[in-house]
Design an enzyme around this catalytic site. Structure first.
Site, mmCIF file in Angstrom:
data_model
loop_
_atom_site.group_PDB
_atom_site.id
_atom_site.type_symbol
_atom_site.label_atom_id
_atom_site.label_comp_id
_atom_site.label_asym_id
_atom_site.label_seq_id
_atom_site.Cartn_x
_atom_site.Cartn_y
_atom_site.Cartn_z
ATOM 1 N N THR A 249 0.835 -1.206 0.000
ATOM 2 C CA THR A 249 0.000 0.000 0.000
ATOM 3 C C THR A 249 0.868 1.254 0.000
ATOM 4 O O THR A 249 2.089 1.174 -0.086
ATOM 5 C CB THR A 249 -0.914 0.023 1.242
ATOM 6 O OG1 THR A 249 -0.107 0.095 2.417
ATOM 7 C CG2 THR A 249 -1.797 -1.216 1.306
ATOM 8 N N GLY A 250 0.204 2.399 0.156
ATOM 9 C CA GLY A 250 0.909 3.671 0.193
ATOM 10 C C GLY A 250 1.200 4.180 1.580
ATOM 11 O O GLY A 250 1.702 5.297 1.736
ATOM 12 N N ASP A 251 0.891 3.383 2.621
ATOM 13 C CA ASP A 251 1.163 3.804 3.997
ATOM 14 C C ASP A 251 1.455 2.557 4.829
ATOM 15 O O ASP A 251 1.744 1.499 4.273
ATOM 16 C CB ASP A 251 -0.012 4.617 4.555
ATOM 17 C CG ASP A 251 0.434 5.695 5.543
ATOM 18 O OD1 ASP A 251 1.256 5.377 6.421
ATOM 19 O OD2 ASP A 251 -0.035 6.846 5.447
ATOM 20 N N ASP A 252 1.387 2.669 6.164
ATOM 21 C CA ASP A 252 1.745 1.544 7.029
ATOM 22 C C ASP A 252 0.948 0.292 6.655
ATOM 23 O O ASP A 252 -0.260 0.357 6.408
ATOM 24 C CB ASP A 252 1.455 1.892 8.488
ATOM 25 C CG ASP A 252 2.258 3.088 8.980
ATOM 26 O OD1 ASP A 252 3.252 3.453 8.326
ATOM 27 O OD2 ASP A 252 1.868 3.661 10.016
ATOM 28 N N SER A 283 5.950 -1.040 1.251
ATOM 29 C CA SER A 283 5.322 0.274 1.377
ATOM 30 C C SER A 283 6.423 1.317 1.557
ATOM 31 O O SER A 283 7.473 1.019 2.117
ATOM 32 C CB SER A 283 4.384 0.307 2.589
ATOM 33 O OG SER A 283 4.073 1.635 2.959
#
Length: 445
Positions: A249-252, A283
């Protein structure tokens, strides 16, 4: 309607097959926390006019099917079967004692019409929307005050079509906080398994104020430049197991939370009894995180057998002045990471505030952290541990850690401040705050 009499049994069979494919015969799982329930009563979305052509809107079909489940109250609950096809729909609510079952090739796809997206109240432990003041957009698939809910299938897909929301965030045109893909609030006995979650507008799976939650065998996908698309965020929840999943994903990838500053302190509901194991992913942010919203407290978190590639931070414990709350008893072991900016980061200066009313004297406490058996290659910096001057991090214990750095020098030094604890067999050697004090960690290892 395709017969679905074996659907729940098929889900259980898939669980057994995947479990047996894991390395070793002594694999521990969380399957006993929430038992998979067989539903005698089964209906299909097509029974209510659902059409999987990717064009026609199926909101009415979903609402009518779930209304039938809620009000008919068949003994043992009801399975709602989604056959192969692309079912475009607006946001909808689940109900108790139901299974949402996605067949192979089934896609539940969110409409991109944001103008009619429903609004709901902010979470009391946040006091406002996480991104914008006021309320927030309801999650695409939502549930509140529920029990005995299963989202499973044959690796069908729930697609949030988040691009339109990401662009609103980038262009600063959001009026309210973006919707999560799936949020279950004040609910218990939840299973989410064998489903692909894709392109969430905001956080992907958000159990908040929940208990007894199992999330396993899921795949979560979003572009690395998609903003705030956390994978799984257990929030002020207890007895949560997250295992055997792939997240990119684009975060944690996984972030344990418990409320935001004065609102989280007042609400006072911690996250505890959280197990995270056998997660693989990538990520630009953190692999496994605690925080930064920790105001209700976080304790008794077990993390093990994690594989991370192309990460910003491998393991990240993060909080801030004004948070309050106690973070304690965090155990992380058997982590492998490659191509990571920072291997381990524990910091007290991370995250923003909901408003200017937070109490600067509400200092978080972070203690009793055990990190062991960590290996890494192409790590730019092994570790950074920065406590708070008036609330140092204590009993931070590192053991059997070997992180090969990528710089020209043999070792990239750790950076530490306001921390105490110990280290055993850590390479590169940690900062002087931890070196030579392994006796303080002997009871941990």
């Amino acid at each position: 309607m395709r017969s679905v009499c074996v659907c729940d049994m098929l889900a259980c069979l898939l669980v057994v097959i995947l479990k047996c494919c894991l390395v070793g015969s002594e694999v521990v799982t969380c399957s006993g926390i929430v038992p998979m329930v067989y539903r005698n009563d089964k209906i299909s979305i097509t029974d209510f006019g659902g059409v999987g052509d990717g064009r026609r809107l199926n909101t009415k079909a979903f609402n009518e099917a779930i209304y039938r489940i809620q009000h008919l109250r068949r003994r043992g609950g009801t399975l709602l079967y989604i056959p192969p096809g692309v079912y475009l729909t607006e946001a909808f609510n689940l109900t108790s004692r139901m299974t949402l079952y996605l067949a192979k090739g089934a896609v539940i796809k969110a409409t991109q019409n944001t103008a009619n997206w429903p609004l709901i109240a902010p979470l009391p432990s946040y006091g406002r929307g996480r991104e914008r003041p006021g309320g927030r957009y309801m999650s695409f698939i939502h549930g509140e005050g529920l029990h005995d809910v299963i989202i499973t299938g044959e690796n069908g897909t729930i697609d949030g079509q988040g691009g339109v929301w990401w662009n609103m965030w980038r262009q600063r045109t959001l009026q309210f906080t973006r919707p999560n893909l799936v949020e279950l609030k004040d609910s218990r006995n939840i299973i989410i398994s064998n489903v692909i979650f894709k392109n969430s507008p905001f956080w992907n799976i958000h159990p908040v104020y929940c208990s007894y939650v199992v999330i396993r065998y899921v795949t979560i996908l979003a572009p690395h430049d998609s903003p705030n698309t956390d994978g799984i965020d257990p929030d002020s929840s207890s007895h949560v197991c997250i295992e055997d999943s792939y997240i990119s994903t684009g975060d944690d990838l996984v972030a344990v939370k418990s409320g935001w500053d004065e609102y989280g302190i007042a609400y006072g509901r911690p996250s505890n009894g959280i197990t995270i194991r056998r997660i693989t992913g990538s990520s630009p942010f953190a692999g496994i995180a605690v925080g930064s919203e920790t105001s209700g407290g976080v304790y008794n978190v077990l993390v093990e057998h994690i594989t991370l590639k192309n990460m910003g931070v491998g393991i990240h414990l993060k909080t801030n002045i004004g948070r309050g709350g106690v973070v304690r008893n965090i155990s992380v072991s058997d982590v492998y990471m490659v191509n990571v900016r920072k291997g381990i980061k524990i910091a007290g200066d991370v995250g923003d505030h909901p408003d200017g009313n937070y109490n600067p004297n509400a200092l978080p406490v972070l203690k009793h952290v055990r990190i062991t058996n960590v290996r890494g290659r192409k790590v730019q910096q092994a570790g950074l541990i920065q406590g708070l001057k008036n609330s140092p991090f204590t009993d931070i214990c590192l053991s059997n850690i070997n992180l090969h750095v990528t710089t020209g020098s043999k070792y990239t030094p750790w950076k530490c401040s306001d921390v105490s604890g110990g280290a055993i067999e850590v390479r590169p050697p940690p900062c002087s705050d931890l070196i030579g004090t392994k006796g303080t960690c002997s009871h941990h290892f």
